[in-house]
Design an enzyme around this catalytic site. Structure first.
Site, PDB file in Angstrom:
ATOM      1  N   ASP A 274      32.386  47.566  66.646  1.00 17.74           N
ATOM      2  CA  ASP A 274      32.546  46.180  67.099  1.00 17.74           C
ATOM      3  C   ASP A 274      31.602  45.314  66.273  1.00 17.74           C
ATOM      4  OD1 ASP A 274      33.645  44.909  70.101  1.00 17.74           O
ATOM      5  OD2 ASP A 274      32.310  43.683  68.875  1.00 17.74           O
TER       6      ASP A 274
ATOM      7  N   HIS B 198      49.497  37.660  85.196  1.00 17.27           N
ATOM      8  CA  HIS B 198      50.190  38.951  85.210  1.00 17.27           C
ATOM      9  C   HIS B 198      49.260  40.112  85.570  1.00 17.27           C
ATOM     10  CE1 HIS B 198      48.646  38.255  81.128  1.00 17.27           C
ATOM     11  NE2 HIS B 198      48.399  39.544  81.146  1.00 17.27           N
TER      12      HIS B 198
ATOM     13  N   CYS C  17      67.417  53.080  86.445  1.00 16.77           N
ATOM     14  CA  CYS C  17      67.844  53.294  85.050  1.00 16.77           C
ATOM     15  C   CYS C  17      67.198  54.560  84.483  1.00 16.77           C
ATOM     16  CB  CYS C  17      67.494  52.071  84.200  1.00 16.77           C
ATOM     17  SG  CYS C  17      65.739  51.871  83.859  1.00 16.77           S
TER      18      CYS C  17
ATOM     19  N   CYS D 225      63.617  48.514  88.365  1.00  8.10           N
ATOM     20  CA  CYS D 225      64.816  48.768  89.171  1.00  8.10           C
ATOM     21  C   CYS D 225      64.797  50.127  89.865  1.00  8.10           C
ATOM     22  CB  CYS D 225      66.067  48.612  88.307  1.00  8.10           C
ATOM     23  SG  CYS D 225      66.396  50.001  87.186  1.00  8.10           S
TER      24      CYS D 225
ATOM     25  N   HIS E 225      47.937  33.404  74.360  1.00 11.71           N
ATOM     26  CA  HIS E 225      49.081  33.553  73.441  1.00 11.71           C
ATOM     27  C   HIS E 225      50.345  32.908  74.037  1.00 11.71           C
ATOM     28  CE1 HIS E 225      46.690  35.860  70.771  1.00 11.71           C
ATOM     29  NE2 HIS E 225      46.738  37.013  71.416  1.00 11.71           N
TER      30      HIS E 225
ATOM     31  N   CYS F 168      62.086  49.886  81.500  1.00  9.19           N
ATOM     32  CA  CYS F 168      63.174  49.636  82.455  1.00  9.19           C
ATOM     33  C   CYS F 168      64.094  48.558  81.879  1.00  9.19           C
ATOM     34  CB  CYS F 168      62.582  49.164  83.787  1.00  9.19           C
ATOM     35  SG  CYS F 168      63.820  48.534  84.946  1.00  9.19           S
TER      36      CYS F 168
ATOM     37  N   CYS G  75      43.732  36.482  80.858  1.00  6.18           N
ATOM     38  CA  CYS G  75      43.923  37.439  79.769  1.00  6.18           C
ATOM     39  C   CYS G  75      44.182  36.686  78.462  1.00  6.18           C
ATOM     40  CB  CYS G  75      45.138  38.292  80.129  1.00  6.18           C
ATOM     41  SG  CYS G  75      45.611  39.514  78.924  1.00  6.18           S
TER      42      CYS G  75
ATOM     43  N   THR H  15      46.453  37.338  76.539  1.00  7.39           N
ATOM     44  CA  THR H  15      47.906  37.121  76.503  1.00  7.39           C
ATOM     45  C   THR H  15      48.266  35.758  77.096  1.00  7.39           C
ATOM     46  OG1 THR H  15      48.559  39.440  76.379  1.00  7.39           O
ATOM     47  CG2 THR H  15      50.109  37.966  77.488  1.00  7.39           C
TER      48      THR H  15
ATOM     49  N   CYS I 258      63.356  54.286  84.165  1.00  5.43           N
ATOM     50  CA  CYS I 258      62.683  54.355  85.469  1.00  5.43           C
ATOM     51  C   CYS I 258      62.656  55.790  85.992  1.00  5.43           C
ATOM     52  CB  CYS I 258      63.390  53.458  86.481  1.00  5.43           C
ATOM     53  SG  CYS I 258      62.915  51.722  86.363  1.00  5.43           S
TER      54      CYS I 258
HETATM   55 ZN   LIG Z   1      46.795  40.681  80.480  1.00  4.49          ZN
HETATM   56 ZN   LIG Z   2      64.786  50.578  85.617  1.00  6.35          ZN
END
Ligand SMILES: [Zn+2]
Ligand SMILES: [Zn+2]
Length: 340
Positions: A200, A64, A97, A94, A44, A108, A39, A41, A100
């Site tokens: 584009d 990721h 919270c 979690c 980055h 979260c 990606c 990212t 969530c």
């Molecule tokens: Zn990504």
């Molecule tokens: Zn949470």
């Protein structure tokens, strides 16, 4: 196991031999990776742009956007079993919270972000949790869908939020028909009756956009704002900006019609807007970060029905440096996927 680790900023990650992850708690799940998306990212992260927010100690494993097969489960896991094909929400959360309980996984207060805040999935195995696992049809190939875990969910999340605004007779402008944009176009076509205009700078990307459901395409060659204003009678109902840097952010705001909404999905640029313009035109600016567990689950329904397809190119894990270099040099059509 083999893993792609970042050792220093502004250096290419290295394929290392590292210990396999182990279960830490009763709700943990270890996944045998079948595909990990490469990606922008990641580039980055390599440049150090995420360091101030994450402070993740180096070296650590990137990745990721992950899918694979369940390899090992904690004693309290009931929603998946060893051998199941799964795609993973990028943040194990979690579940307890306020965010969530509202289904708002990205906010979260106790979440992790494998690949950004700790070891990710560019490896043979990844540690995640039961809450992050979405079970897939066993015929699904993880390498075909892995990039939906971040690129796809992010595009879908923005489209899903825009649906109530995009009733028949409206127009939606999509800026950028690359990795995220080409998924966003398919989601718009599958979920709305809006007229889709895609902007584009790359004519090949616009050709693909037409095949995926764009009603009009506009080459970003200098007159794109005027052209969109002519096509929309002054501006679009919604602009989905998958670029939001190098001037696209100013175009996107200008292309947004009165009482319209400008969705920022790409990042890197800066907007300077007189507040008077915001109140007189009642235009909205809407931020978007990844998406919810349900967004990804819904997107997988579209993917398994063939309504959203990813254009991918696979690389073996050992070729990770080549995949990063190809992405950086814009040599990848669609999405690069590492396969351990
Ligand atoms: Zn990504
Ligand atoms: Zn949470």
């Amino acid at each position: 196991m083999k893993a792609v680790r970042l050792h220093a900023f502004n250096q290419m990650p290295v394929v290392d031999e590292v210990p396999e992850p182990a279960l830490r708690g009763p709700l943990d799940v270890i996944v045998k990776i079948g595909g990990a998306g490469v990606c922008r990212t990641d580039l980055h992260i390599m440049e150090g742009q995420w360091d101030a927010a994450m402070h993740t100690p180096l070296p650590y494993i990137l990745g990721h956007e992950n899918a694979g097969w369940v390899h090992e489960i904690g004693s309290a896991v009931t929603n998946v079993a060893v051998g199941d094909t799964v795609i993973l929400h990028p943040t194990p959360t979690c579940g307890l919270c306020h965010a969530c309980r509202a289904g708002d996984d990205m906010h979260c207060i106790n979440s992790e972000f494998p690949g950004l805040s700790r070891d990710g999935g560019m490896a043979e195995y990844l540690l995640t949790t039961a809450r992050a696992c979405i079970k897939l049809d066993p015929s699904t190939q993880p390498k075909d869908v892995a990039a939906l875990a971040d690129a796809g969910i992010t595009a879908y999340h923005a489209v899903r939020k825009a649906i109530p605004l995009l009733y028949p007779g409206t127009t939606c402008v999509v800026i950028g028909a690359g990795g995220l944009g080409h998924i966003g176009i398919q989601c718009l076509a599958a979920l709305t009756a809006t007229r889709i205009i895609v902007v584009d700078s790359n004519p090949d990307a616009l050709k693909l956009a037409e095949q995926l459901g764009a009603d009009h395409t506009v080459v970003a060659g200098g007159r794109q704002v005027e052209t969109v204003k002519e096509l929309t009678g002054g501006g679009a109902t919604v602009v989905l900006d998958f670029v939001a840097e190098r001037g696209a952010e100013n175009d996107g705001w200008e292309m947004t019609g009165e009482a319209g909404s400008y969705f920022v999905i790409g990042y890197g640029g800066e907007l300077h807007i007189p507040t008077l313009d915001i109140i007189t035109t009642e235009r909205n600016i809407i931020g978007n970060i990844v998406g919810t567990y349900n967004d990804l689950a819904e997107l997988m329904v579209l993917a398994e029905a063939g309504k959203v397809t990813l254009h991918t190119r696979t690389y073996p894990l050992d070729a990770a440096p080549e995949a990063f270099a190809d992405l950086d040099a814009v040599r990848v059509r669609g999405r690069a996927i590492l396969v351990p």
